[in-house]
Design a protein around this motif. Sequence first.
Motif, mmCIF file in Angstrom:
data_model
loop_
_atom_site.group_PDB
_atom_site.id
_atom_site.type_symbol
_atom_site.label_atom_id
_atom_site.label_comp_id
_atom_site.label_asym_id
_atom_site.label_seq_id
_atom_site.Cartn_x
_atom_site.Cartn_y
_atom_site.Cartn_z
ATOM 1 N N UNK A 32 64.137 -21.123 41.167
ATOM 2 C CA UNK A 32 63.705 -20.244 40.074
ATOM 3 C C UNK A 32 64.731 -19.146 39.829
ATOM 4 N N UNK A 33 65.283 -18.604 40.909
ATOM 5 C CA UNK A 33 66.299 -17.567 40.763
ATOM 6 C C UNK A 33 67.567 -18.120 40.099
ATOM 7 N N UNK A 34 67.957 -19.328 40.422
ATOM 8 C CA UNK A 34 69.124 -19.948 39.802
ATOM 9 C C UNK A 34 68.894 -20.123 38.307
ATOM 10 N N UNK A 35 67.708 -20.565 37.937
ATOM 11 C CA UNK A 35 67.393 -20.730 36.517
ATOM 12 C C UNK A 35 67.438 -19.386 35.811
ATOM 13 N N UNK A 36 66.873 -18.346 36.444
ATOM 14 C CA UNK A 36 66.882 -17.007 35.848
ATOM 15 C C UNK A 36 68.310 -16.487 35.714
ATOM 16 N N UNK A 37 69.147 -16.707 36.735
ATOM 17 C CA UNK A 37 70.528 -16.241 36.685
ATOM 18 C C UNK A 37 71.337 -17.000 35.633
ATOM 19 N N UNK A 38 71.084 -18.286 35.486
ATOM 20 C CA UNK A 38 71.776 -19.048 34.442
ATOM 21 C C UNK A 38 71.430 -18.528 33.053
ATOM 22 N N UNK A 39 70.165 -18.157 32.848
ATOM 23 C CA UNK A 39 69.774 -17.564 31.561
ATOM 24 C C UNK A 39 70.487 -16.238 31.340
ATOM 25 N N UNK A 40 70.601 -15.430 32.403
ATOM 26 C CA UNK A 40 71.299 -14.147 32.277
ATOM 27 C C UNK A 40 72.779 -14.364 31.982
ATOM 28 N N UNK A 41 73.385 -15.358 32.592
ATOM 29 C CA UNK A 41 74.800 -15.653 32.342
ATOM 30 C C UNK A 41 75.006 -16.083 30.894
ATOM 31 N N UNK A 42 74.112 -16.946 30.399
ATOM 32 C CA UNK A 42 74.220 -17.366 29.005
ATOM 33 C C UNK A 42 74.072 -16.174 28.062
ATOM 34 N N UNK A 43 73.171 -15.253 28.412
ATOM 35 C CA UNK A 43 72.967 -14.067 27.579
ATOM 36 C C UNK A 43 74.203 -13.165 27.603
ATOM 37 N N UNK A 44 74.848 -13.042 28.751
ATOM 38 C CA UNK A 44 76.021 -12.184 28.859
ATOM 39 C C UNK A 44 77.260 -12.802 28.215
ATOM 40 N N UNK A 45 77.263 -14.094 27.993
ATOM 41 C CA UNK A 45 78.402 -14.717 27.324
ATOM 42 C C UNK A 45 78.440 -14.375 25.839
ATOM 43 N N UNK A 46 77.287 -14.039 25.300
ATOM 44 C CA UNK A 46 77.242 -13.621 23.902
ATOM 45 C C UNK A 46 77.670 -12.156 23.801
ATOM 46 N N UNK A 69 76.475 -9.814 21.791
ATOM 47 C CA UNK A 69 75.316 -8.923 21.700
ATOM 48 C C UNK A 69 74.657 -8.726 23.069
ATOM 49 N N UNK A 70 74.613 -9.771 23.848
ATOM 50 C CA UNK A 70 74.021 -9.674 25.181
ATOM 51 C C UNK A 70 74.825 -8.787 26.109
ATOM 52 N N UNK A 71 76.134 -8.908 26.021
ATOM 53 C CA UNK A 71 77.007 -8.076 26.843
ATOM 54 C C UNK A 71 76.873 -6.608 26.456
ATOM 55 N N UNK A 72 76.824 -6.342 25.163
ATOM 56 C CA UNK A 72 76.659 -4.967 24.700
ATOM 57 C C UNK A 72 75.313 -4.401 25.142
ATOM 58 N N UNK A 73 74.267 -5.195 25.041
ATOM 59 C CA UNK A 73 72.928 -4.745 25.455
ATOM 60 C C UNK A 73 72.913 -4.425 26.945
#
Length: 100
Positions: free
Chosen positions: A50-64, A66-70
């Motif tokens: 579950x943590x790996x799935x959550x971290x992968x979502x965070x990584x995808x968000x930070x690649x954008x 807008x996500x990095x700025x947020x």
Amino acid sequence: MLKYFKNIFVLITLGFVIWMLFLDSNSYLIHYDLNEEIDELENEKEYYRKEIIKDNKAIKELKREEGLEKFAREAYYMKRVNEDIYIIEYADSLKTKNNE
């Protein structure tokens, strides 16, 4: 009842059962402990999946962009040029002696 315990086959069988349940290296007690350990490890495995799935979502968000700025704004309170930041803390989120 006592006549059954005088029989050699009953004594051998009873000794064998006691040996296998409690004294052998593959006894029931050892199997029970190992099964508990397996259950704990399975729970840890599920938690880490579950943590790996959550971290992968965070990584995808930070690649954008807008996500990095947020993330930079929320975690490090960064701002743009000519921009003011106001941090609003609610009374129930502050640590005081009463609500610790």
